[in-house]
Design an enzyme around this catalytic site. Structure first.
Site, PDB file in Angstrom:
ATOM      1  N   THR A   1      43.153  48.430  48.519  1.00 34.69           N
ATOM      2  CA  THR A   1      42.159  48.554  49.589  1.00 34.69           C
ATOM      3  C   THR A   1      42.903  48.783  50.896  1.00 34.69           C
ATOM      4  O   THR A   1      43.783  47.998  51.265  1.00 34.69           O
ATOM      5  CB  THR A   1      41.268  47.300  49.639  1.00 34.69           C
ATOM      6  OG1 THR A   1      40.545  47.221  48.412  1.00 34.69           O
ATOM      7  CG2 THR A   1      40.271  47.379  50.780  1.00 34.69           C
TER       8      THR A   1
ATOM      9  N   LYS B   1      41.003  52.620  48.172  1.00 38.08           N
ATOM     10  CA  LYS B   1      39.644  52.220  48.599  1.00 38.08           C
ATOM     11  C   LYS B   1      39.606  52.028  50.108  1.00 38.08           C
ATOM     12  O   LYS B   1      40.400  51.259  50.660  1.00 38.08           O
ATOM     13  CB  LYS B   1      39.257  50.915  47.895  1.00 38.08           C
ATOM     14  CG  LYS B   1      37.909  50.354  48.334  1.00 38.08           C
ATOM     15  CD  LYS B   1      37.540  49.136  47.499  1.00 38.08           C
ATOM     16  CE  LYS B   1      36.154  48.614  47.806  1.00 38.08           C
ATOM     17  NZ  LYS B   1      36.058  47.840  49.028  1.00 38.08           N
TER      18      LYS B   1
ATOM     19  N   GLY C   1      25.997  50.310  50.999  1.00 37.59           N
ATOM     20  CA  GLY C   1      24.539  50.334  51.173  1.00 37.59           C
ATOM     21  C   GLY C   1      23.763  50.810  49.967  1.00 37.59           C
ATOM     22  O   GLY C   1      22.549  50.968  50.037  1.00 37.59           O
TER      23      GLY C   1
ATOM     24  N   SER D   1      34.761  54.547  51.489  1.00 39.61           N
ATOM     25  CA  SER D   1      34.141  53.237  51.725  1.00 39.61           C
ATOM     26  C   SER D   1      34.459  52.758  53.122  1.00 39.61           C
ATOM     27  O   SER D   1      35.527  53.061  53.668  1.00 39.61           O
ATOM     28  CB  SER D   1      34.696  52.226  50.701  1.00 39.61           C
ATOM     29  OG  SER D   1      34.268  50.911  50.997  1.00 39.61           O
TER      30      SER D   1
ATOM     31  N   HIS E   1      33.923  49.362  53.473  1.00 40.37           N
ATOM     32  CA  HIS E   1      33.941  47.939  53.146  1.00 40.37           C
ATOM     33  C   HIS E   1      32.556  47.308  53.354  1.00 40.37           C
ATOM     34  O   HIS E   1      32.426  46.151  53.747  1.00 40.37           O
ATOM     35  CB  HIS E   1      34.987  47.230  54.019  1.00 40.37           C
ATOM     36  CG  HIS E   1      35.754  46.157  53.300  1.00 40.37           C
ATOM     37  ND1 HIS E   1      37.052  46.314  52.882  1.00 40.37           N
ATOM     38  CD2 HIS E   1      35.414  44.892  52.945  1.00 40.37           C
ATOM     39  CE1 HIS E   1      37.476  45.188  52.310  1.00 40.37           C
ATOM     40  NE2 HIS E   1      36.499  44.324  52.334  1.00 40.37           N
TER      41      HIS E   1
ATOM     42  N   LEU F   1      43.782  45.124  44.671  1.00 38.72           N
ATOM     43  CA  LEU F   1      44.746  44.227  45.314  1.00 38.72           C
ATOM     44  C   LEU F   1      44.688  44.327  46.836  1.00 38.72           C
ATOM     45  O   LEU F   1      44.684  45.430  47.398  1.00 38.72           O
ATOM     46  CB  LEU F   1      46.163  44.602  44.855  1.00 38.72           C
ATOM     47  CG  LEU F   1      47.275  43.653  45.302  1.00 38.72           C
ATOM     48  CD1 LEU F   1      47.179  42.314  44.569  1.00 38.72           C
ATOM     49  CD2 LEU F   1      48.657  44.275  45.071  1.00 38.72           C
ATOM     50  N   TYR F   2      44.664  43.158  47.477  1.00 41.49           N
ATOM     51  CA  TYR F   2      45.027  43.066  48.889  1.00 41.49           C
ATOM     52  C   TYR F   2      46.511  42.780  48.911  1.00 41.49           C
ATOM     53  O   TYR F   2      46.967  41.814  48.269  1.00 41.49           O
ATOM     54  CB  TYR F   2      44.300  41.908  49.570  1.00 41.49           C
ATOM     55  CG  TYR F   2      42.856  42.175  49.912  1.00 41.49           C
ATOM     56  CD1 TYR F   2      42.436  43.401  50.400  1.00 41.49           C
ATOM     57  CD2 TYR F   2      41.902  41.164  49.787  1.00 41.49           C
ATOM     58  CE1 TYR F   2      41.107  43.622  50.737  1.00 41.49           C
ATOM     59  CE2 TYR F   2      40.580  41.378  50.126  1.00 41.49           C
ATOM     60  CZ  TYR F   2      40.191  42.610  50.595  1.00 41.49           C
ATOM     61  OH  TYR F   2      38.874  42.829  50.931  1.00 41.49           O
TER      62      TYR F   2
ATOM     63  N   ARG G   1      31.953  45.755  56.768  1.00 42.41           N
ATOM     64  CA  ARG G   1      32.525  44.437  57.045  1.00 42.41           C
ATOM     65  C   ARG G   1      33.870  44.521  57.752  1.00 42.41           C
ATOM     66  O   ARG G   1      34.468  43.501  58.068  1.00 42.41           O
ATOM     67  CB  ARG G   1      32.684  43.656  55.721  1.00 42.41           C
ATOM     68  CG  ARG G   1      31.362  43.403  55.039  1.00 42.41           C
ATOM     69  CD  ARG G   1      31.538  43.042  53.577  1.00 42.41           C
ATOM     70  NE  ARG G   1      32.035  41.692  53.358  1.00 42.41           N
ATOM     71  CZ  ARG G   1      31.288  40.595  53.358  1.00 42.41           C
ATOM     72  NH1 ARG G   1      29.990  40.699  53.605  1.00 42.41           N
ATOM     73  NH2 ARG G   1      31.811  39.416  53.124  1.00 42.41           N
TER      74      ARG G   1
ATOM     75  N   PRO H   1      34.780  45.478  44.179  1.00 44.82           N
ATOM     76  CA  PRO H   1      35.481  44.189  44.224  1.00 44.82           C
ATOM     77  C   PRO H   1      34.884  43.264  45.285  1.00 44.82           C
ATOM     78  O   PRO H   1      34.610  43.698  46.401  1.00 44.82           O
ATOM     79  CB  PRO H   1      36.911  44.582  44.587  1.00 44.82           C
ATOM     80  CG  PRO H   1      36.791  45.903  45.271  1.00 44.82           C
ATOM     81  CD  PRO H   1      35.622  46.595  44.643  1.00 44.82           C
TER      82      PRO H   1
ATOM     83  N   SER I   1      38.439  41.728  42.414  1.00 47.70           N
ATOM     84  CA  SER I   1      39.185  41.523  43.656  1.00 47.70           C
ATOM     85  C   SER I   1      40.309  40.512  43.425  1.00 47.70           C
ATOM     86  O   SER I   1      40.131  39.513  42.729  1.00 47.70           O
ATOM     87  CB  SER I   1      38.237  40.985  44.730  1.00 47.70           C
ATOM     88  OG  SER I   1      38.970  40.394  45.780  1.00 47.70           O
TER      89      SER I   1
ATOM     90  N   GLY J   1      28.204  46.657  45.856  1.00 48.38           N
ATOM     91  CA  GLY J   1      28.804  45.437  46.409  1.00 48.38           C
ATOM     92  C   GLY J   1      27.811  44.299  46.468  1.00 48.38           C
ATOM     93  O   GLY J   1      27.774  43.435  45.589  1.00 48.38           O
ATOM     94  N   ARG J   2      26.961  44.334  47.491  1.00 46.01           N
ATOM     95  CA  ARG J   2      26.060  43.195  47.684  1.00 46.01           C
ATOM     96  C   ARG J   2      25.001  43.087  46.586  1.00 46.01           C
ATOM     97  O   ARG J   2      24.597  41.974  46.222  1.00 46.01           O
ATOM     98  CB  ARG J   2      25.376  43.301  49.049  1.00 46.01           C
ATOM     99  CG  ARG J   2      26.354  43.105  50.211  1.00 46.01           C
ATOM    100  CD  ARG J   2      25.629  43.212  51.534  1.00 46.01           C
ATOM    101  NE  ARG J   2      26.508  43.070  52.681  1.00 46.01           N
ATOM    102  CZ  ARG J   2      27.195  44.059  53.245  1.00 46.01           C
ATOM    103  NH1 ARG J   2      27.135  45.278  52.732  1.00 46.01           N
ATOM    104  NH2 ARG J   2      27.945  43.841  54.316  1.00 46.01           N
TER     105      ARG J   2
HETATM  106  C1  LIG Z   1      30.936  39.266  49.902  1.00 44.51           C
HETATM  107  C2  LIG Z   1      31.809  40.470  49.870  1.00 44.51           C
HETATM  108  C3  LIG Z   1      33.151  40.352  49.548  1.00 44.51           C
HETATM  109  C4  LIG Z   1      33.963  41.488  49.477  1.00 44.51           C
HETATM  110  N1  LIG Z   1      35.273  41.359  49.096  1.00 44.51           N
HETATM  111  C5  LIG Z   1      36.030  42.460  48.928  1.00 44.51           C
HETATM  112  C6  LIG Z   1      37.357  42.363  48.407  1.00 44.51           C
HETATM  113  O1  LIG Z   1      37.834  41.294  48.063  1.00 44.51           O
HETATM  114  N2  LIG Z   1      38.068  43.516  48.279  1.00 44.51           N
HETATM  115  C7  LIG Z   1      37.573  44.738  48.646  1.00 44.51           C
HETATM  116  O2  LIG Z   1      38.254  45.748  48.516  1.00 44.51           O
HETATM  117  N3  LIG Z   1      36.307  44.858  49.120  1.00 44.51           N
HETATM  118  C8  LIG Z   1      35.529  43.754  49.254  1.00 44.51           C
HETATM  119  N4  LIG Z   1      34.253  43.886  49.696  1.00 44.51           N
HETATM  120  C9  LIG Z   1      33.684  45.228  49.930  1.00 44.51           C
HETATM  121  C10 LIG Z   1      33.046  45.763  48.652  1.00 44.51           C
HETATM  122  O3  LIG Z   1      34.004  45.994  47.659  1.00 44.51           O
HETATM  123  C11 LIG Z   1      32.285  47.066  48.920  1.00 44.51           C
HETATM  124  O4  LIG Z   1      33.154  47.980  49.551  1.00 44.51           O
HETATM  125  C12 LIG Z   1      31.037  46.879  49.767  1.00 44.51           C
HETATM  126  O5  LIG Z   1      30.421  45.635  49.521  1.00 44.51           O
HETATM  127  C13 LIG Z   1      30.046  48.000  49.485  1.00 44.51           C
HETATM  128  O6  LIG Z   1      28.928  47.898  50.297  1.00 44.51           O
HETATM  129  P1  LIG Z   1      27.549  47.226  49.810  1.00 44.51           P
HETATM  130  O7  LIG Z   1      27.769  45.753  49.798  1.00 44.51           O
HETATM  131  O8  LIG Z   1      26.593  47.637  50.882  1.00 44.51           O
HETATM  132  O9  LIG Z   1      27.215  47.758  48.451  1.00 44.51           O
HETATM  133  C14 LIG Z   1      33.424  42.763  49.767  1.00 44.51           C
HETATM  134  C15 LIG Z   1      32.061  42.876  50.092  1.00 44.51           C
HETATM  135  C16 LIG Z   1      31.260  41.751  50.125  1.00 44.51           C
HETATM  136  C17 LIG Z   1      29.797  41.924  50.421  1.00 44.51           C
END
Ligand SMILES: Cc1cc2nc3c(=O)[nH]c(=O)nc-3n(C[C@H](O)[C@H](O)[C@H](O)COP(=O)(O)O)c2cc1C
Length: 364
Positions: free
Chosen positions: A165, A219, A276, A241, A243, A138-139, A246, A87, A116, A297-298
């Protein structure tokens, strides 16, 4: 952003790295930093890559790999690869159409999309945009009735599982966003209610499980202890995870945590992982260690920024090629044949950051 017509895209992007380079060219500084950045020192971001780079392979040979099948199961449904779109909030600042474009790219290739709750165009319009296998994340920004209403809407619109999450009890300090004065649209319009997320405890998980039969994913599990409690609460998926680095800074890399979570869960639930994962070899490592699916994710965001939904489908095609190459070179013809004996601890080489999976970036 101008997405090239289908057909040309295969020639335009031969490697994942070329998609990353196009994303870099297309994105303005604010969305770029929002996408690639992490919390504070970004140590967790780097550890995600370090953990993956610290796993080596133990290949077996002479095992007839003339046919390799890289399909898998996701919540009992067949999917083309054991990956799904993690998401992403605020995707609309990265690609026109936001989550709708992501869902279309996922559908075109054949992997699930996890939406998301803080992404445009929202639950209903995203479901209408593409016929994907879909999960809603959901947040929690409201009371129990607010949560229940989201479950109802998600089920009405064909979401097959529900994800909470749980690594966002506090909103982290993302210094690239702060320094760049980048305000995400969803933060500007919907900041209220985050105290509900901070106040979450296992009693809400129990309430959820008592009330709803939809499969529940937690999550943001990052220890064996919490994995055990999650299983005791009857969750269907323990999603390992951090996140994408982040949230909590100085966390461990997800691939380093995965083995203790798989051991704690001991087959009583599915384990998914993210953090990653950028390459086919990364996916294979996670599955060898016992994950059922890997969240991206990214990487999908970069592909979307490069060339919209067709760019995402192309990235997944390249990833599939990398996965099949890796499986064949390991001497297996499907994920079912992969075991923890195919991987081992190995000294990492080079740099470890979001882009270290693409060492040729920046070279002529
Ligand atoms: C731009 C961005 C926005 C994200 N927004 C959410 C979100 O709304 N909800 C959530 O559970 N995780 C969010 N995440 C985390 C991702 O779901 C995921 O856990 C993470 O990006 C995985 O790592 P990676 O980017 O290295 O693949 C976000 C990540 C990024 C990069």
């Amino acid at each position: 952003m101008n997405a090239p017509p289908k057909g040309q895209i295969q020639e335009q992007f031969l490697t994942l790295q070329e998609l990353v380079e196009a994303a870099r060219r297309n994105l303005p500084p604010g969305p770029w930093s929002y996408l690639v950045g992490g919390a504070e020192t970004e140590t967790t971001v780097r550890r995600n890559r370090l953990a993956l780079d610290s796993i080596g392979f133990r290949p077996r040979v002479l095992r007839d790999v003339s046919k390799v099948d890289s399909s898998s199961a996701f919540l009992s449904r067949k999917v083309r690869l054991p990956v799904f779109l993690a998401p992403i909030g605020g995707l609309e600042s990265i690609v026109e159409g936001g989550a709708a474009a992501a869902a279309q790219g996922a559908a075109a290739f054949g992997v699930p999309h996890m939406l998301s709750s803080v992404c445009q165009p929202g639950l209903e319009a995203t479901a209408a945009a593409a016929d994907t296998l879909r999960v809603f994340q959901l947040y929690v920004r409201g009371d129990d009735a607010w949560v229940d209403d989201h479950v109802r809407r998600a089920l009405e619109h064909g979401y097959t599982a529900f994800c909470l999450t749980v690594d966002v009890a506090m909103y982290s300090r993302r210094e690239r966003d702060l320094v760049g004065r980048f305000v995400k649209p969803w933060r500007a319009t919907a900041p209220a209610g985050s105290s509900y997320q901070s106040g979450l405890s296992w009693s809400q998980v129990k309430r959820f499980k008592d009330k709803h039969s939809v499969p529940l994913i937690l999550k943001g599990i990052a220890t064996a202890e919490d994995a055990e409690i999650a299983v005791q609460h009857g969750v269907q998926v323990v999603y390992c995870s951090n996140h994408g680095g982040r949230q909590l800074d100085h966390g461990l890399g997800s691939a380093a945590v995965l083995p203790e979570i798989v051991k704690a869960v001991a087959g009583r639930a599915d384990v998914w992982v993210d953090g990653g994962f950028m390459r086919g070899t990364d996916i294979v490592k996670a599955i060898a260690l016992g994950a059922k699916a890997v969240g991206l994710g990214r990487l999908p965001c970069l592909a979307l920024a490069a060339a919209g939904a067709p760019g995402l489908a192309r990235a997944l095609e390249i990833l599939e090629n990398e996965v099949q190459t890796c499986l064949g070179l390991l001497g297996v013809t499907s994920f079912a044949e992969l075991t923890p004996r195919h991987v081992t601890a190995a000294p990492p080489v080079g740099e470890h950051d979001v882009f270290s999976a693409f060492p040729l970036l920046g070279e002529p």
